[in-house]
Scaffold this motif. Structure first.
Motif, short mmCIF file in Angstrom:
data_model
loop_
_atom_site.label_atom_id
_atom_site.label_comp_id
_atom_site.label_asym_id
_atom_site.label_seq_id
_atom_site.Cartn_x
_atom_site.Cartn_y
_atom_site.Cartn_z
N ASN A 1 -21.61 -30.44 -1.63
CA ASN A 1 -20.02 -30.54 -1.70
C ASN A 1 -19.85 -31.04 -3.18
OD1 ASN A 1 -19.34 -29.54 0.69
ND2 ASN A 1 -19.24 -31.49 1.74
N ARG A 2 -20.51 -31.81 -3.55
CA ARG A 2 -20.27 -32.43 -5.14
C ARG A 2 -20.40 -31.23 -5.90
NH1 ARG A 2 -22.69 -34.70 -9.58
NH2 ARG A 2 -24.56 -33.98 -9.14
N MET A 3 -21.38 -30.51 -5.95
CA MET A 3 -21.47 -29.24 -6.90
C MET A 3 -20.34 -28.29 -6.85
SD MET A 3 -24.05 -28.59 -9.13
CE MET A 3 -25.23 -29.82 -8.58
N VAL A 4 -20.30 -27.91 -5.28
CA VAL A 4 -19.02 -27.23 -5.18
C VAL A 4 -17.50 -27.53 -5.69
CG1 VAL A 4 -17.56 -25.99 -3.53
CG2 VAL A 4 -20.14 -25.94 -3.38
N ALA A 5 -17.33 -28.96 -5.76
CA ALA A 5 -16.29 -29.32 -6.15
C ALA A 5 -16.05 -29.30 -7.45
CB ALA A 5 -16.04 -30.75 -5.41
N THR A 6 -17.20 -29.80 -8.02
CA THR A 6 -17.08 -29.89 -9.52
C THR A 6 -17.21 -28.68 -10.28
OG1 THR A 6 -18.15 -32.21 -9.37
CG2 THR A 6 -18.02 -31.18 -11.57
N ASN A 7 -18.04 -27.65 -9.96
CA ASN A 7 -18.33 -26.46 -10.48
C ASN A 7 -17.44 -25.32 -10.24
OD1 ASN A 7 -20.41 -27.93 -11.97
ND2 ASN A 7 -22.01 -26.93 -11.00
N LEU A 8 -16.93 -25.38 -9.13
CA LEU A 8 -16.11 -24.34 -8.58
C LEU A 8 -14.81 -24.45 -8.20
CD1 LEU A 8 -16.08 -21.13 -7.96
CD2 LEU A 8 -16.95 -21.95 -5.43
N THR A 9 -14.66 -25.56 -7.31
CA THR A 9 -13.03 -26.00 -6.89
C THR A 9 -12.34 -26.41 -7.91
OG1 THR A 9 -14.00 -26.35 -4.59
CG2 THR A 9 -11.68 -27.16 -5.04
N SER A 10 -12.92 -27.15 -8.88
CA SER A 10 -12.25 -27.66 -10.04
C SER A 10 -11.72 -26.60 -10.93
CB SER A 10 -13.04 -28.72 -10.80
OG SER A 10 -13.98 -27.83 -11.63
N GLY B 1 -18.52 -29.63 -15.97
CA GLY B 1 -19.53 -28.98 -14.73
C GLY B 1 -20.55 -30.06 -14.52
N THR B 2 -21.33 -29.99 -13.48
CA THR B 2 -22.45 -30.69 -13.18
C THR B 2 -23.66 -29.73 -12.68
OG1 THR B 2 -23.19 -32.68 -11.96
CG2 THR B 2 -21.84 -31.05 -10.74
N ILE B 3 -24.88 -30.61 -12.69
CA ILE B 3 -26.10 -29.92 -12.40
C ILE B 3 -27.02 -31.03 -11.89
CG2 ILE B 3 -27.24 -30.23 -14.50
CD1 ILE B 3 -28.54 -27.37 -14.23
N SER B 4 -27.68 -30.79 -10.94
CA SER B 4 -29.00 -31.31 -10.57
C SER B 4 -30.09 -30.56 -10.04
CB SER B 4 -28.48 -32.19 -9.35
OG SER B 4 -28.15 -31.72 -8.39
N HIS B 5 -31.13 -31.11 -9.95
CA HIS B 5 -32.39 -30.45 -9.77
C HIS B 5 -33.12 -31.16 -8.49
CE1 HIS B 5 -31.84 -29.89 -13.85
NE2 HIS B 5 -32.43 -28.77 -13.77
N ILE B 6 -32.85 -30.13 -7.05
CA ILE B 6 -33.46 -30.76 -5.89
C ILE B 6 -33.80 -29.62 -5.14
CG2 ILE B 6 -32.42 -31.80 -3.57
CD1 ILE B 6 -30.21 -32.95 -5.23
N PRO B 7 -35.02 -29.65 -4.45
CA PRO B 7 -35.55 -28.81 -3.63
C PRO B 7 -34.83 -28.35 -2.46
CG PRO B 7 -37.23 -30.65 -3.81
CD PRO B 7 -36.15 -31.11 -4.55
N TYR B 8 -34.54 -26.99 -2.17
CA TYR B 8 -33.36 -26.56 -1.30
C TYR B 8 -33.58 -27.07 -0.11
CZ TYR B 8 -30.37 -23.43 1.10
OH TYR B 8 -29.37 -22.93 1.87
N ALA B 9 -34.79 -27.31 0.72
CA ALA B 9 -35.07 -27.94 1.82
C ALA B 9 -34.46 -29.41 1.92
CB ALA B 9 -36.49 -27.65 2.27
N GLU B 10 -34.61 -30.13 0.82
CA GLU B 10 -34.00 -31.46 0.87
C GLU B 10 -32.90 -31.67 0.38
OE1 GLU B 10 -37.07 -33.42 -1.27
OE2 GLU B 10 -38.78 -32.24 -0.42
N LEU B 11 -31.83 -30.78 0.09
CA LEU B 11 -30.70 -30.69 -0.58
C LEU B 11 -29.68 -31.38 0.54
CD1 LEU B 11 -28.97 -30.04 -2.89
CD2 LEU B 11 -28.37 -27.81 -1.69
N PRO B 12 -29.24 -32.86 0.07
CA PRO B 12 -28.04 -33.40 1.05
C PRO B 12 -26.97 -32.73 1.02
CG PRO B 12 -28.91 -34.79 -0.59
CD PRO B 12 -29.37 -33.40 -0.99
N PHE B 13 -26.23 -32.68 2.20
CA PHE B 13 -24.93 -32.00 2.15
C PHE B 13 -23.84 -32.44 1.31
CE2 PHE B 13 -20.64 -31.20 4.53
CZ PHE B 13 -20.71 -29.92 4.45
N GLU B 14 -24.03 -33.76 0.97
CA GLU B 14 -23.01 -34.50 0.20
C GLU B 14 -23.41 -33.80 -1.47
OE1 GLU B 14 -23.56 -36.62 3.59
OE2 GLU B 14 -24.90 -35.91 2.13
#
Length: 250
Positions: free
Chosen positions: A110-119, A94-107
């Motif tokens: 997608n990276r978080m979903v791909a690594t933590n869920l789709t995988s 899995g992976t984690i990052s800390h980013i304000p939601y209003a500034e969260l890039p779409f990329e």
């Protein structure tokens, strides 16, 4: 009562460092033959190879990015070639990052979903032919789902989705005797924490120790203990569960 895990076969994703490394070593010490994978070359690969050699058993460390469908296929194919089956599957990568939601890039979403869920979905689906009656699938969750930690909306969303996936699979594959459970971990001491500057490390330990009923953070061996229980027949009537391993922080 004994765990009776000697000779069982396991795959632990992302098991070269952090909590995953503790899970790999715990299973190996219990007599399980473990396959694990990693995404990037590092000193942790060689050091884990040495530790597993000292423990003994038939263990393999494979380079594979579990967010890549082709590499997942190759990884599961290697498990089949090496052992012919899987008794235990631990979805730890899995992976984690800390980013304000209003500034969260779409990329990054997608990276978080791909690594933590789709995988997790891909690894489980590809592993189904190797999982038989009595097999145990364990996914590593997070207390963030209940706590709602700020700057982690994307991370928390993926860990919450794992709960729904887990419960549905428990129902769907119960008749085949395959169990699906989640370990909801609190703060566990790993090399990532130990490598922080002294002031940051002490601040982290102090903050989360105060939230624990035991007045301390967890150890990787304690997370491994929960995995060993779920891997064994002692938990044969446990499925679809989310089990907290957080020192009473919930």
């Amino acid at each position: 009562m004994e765990l009776s895990l000697k000779g069982k076969k396991a795959l632990v994703t992302g098991g070269v460092r952090g909590v995953g490394r503790g899970l790999v070593l715990g299973l190996a010490r219990a007599g399980v033959d473990v396959v694990t994978c990693y995404r990037r070359e590092s000193e942790h690969v060689a050091s884990l190879e040495r530790e597993l050699k000292e423990i003994g058993g038939e263990h393999s460390i494979i380079r594979a990015d579990v967010s890549d469908p082709d590499q997942v296929t190759e990884l599961i194919g290697e498990c089949e070639r090496l052992h012919g089956k899987l008794d235990v599957l631990v979805n730890n990568a899995g992976t984690i990052s800390h980013i304000p939601y209003a500034e969260l890039p779409f990329e990054e979403w997608n990276r978080m979903v791909a690594t933590n869920l789709t995988s997790v979905h891909m690894v489980i689906q590809k592993s189904l032919p190797l999982l038989g009656e009595g097999s145990s699938v364990i996914s590593i969750g997070s207390r963030s789902v209940e706590a709602g930690v700020k700057l982690r909306a994307h991370y928390t969303a993926t860990k919450a989705a794992l709960i729904g996936l887990n419960r549905s699979l428990a129902r769907e594959f119960g008749e085949r005797g395959i169990r699906f459970n989640i370990l909801r971990l609190g703060v566990i001491e790993t090399e990532t924490l130990r490598d922080l500057p002294d002031d940051q490390r002490q601040a982290m330990i102090s903050l989360y120790s105060k939230k624990s009923a035991f007045g301390r953070i967890g150890k990787a061996t304690e997370a491994a203990g929960a995995v060993l229980w779920l891997a064994s027949d002692l938990s044969s009537f446990v499925t679809g569960a989310v089990i907290p391993v957080d020192g009473g922080m919930s």
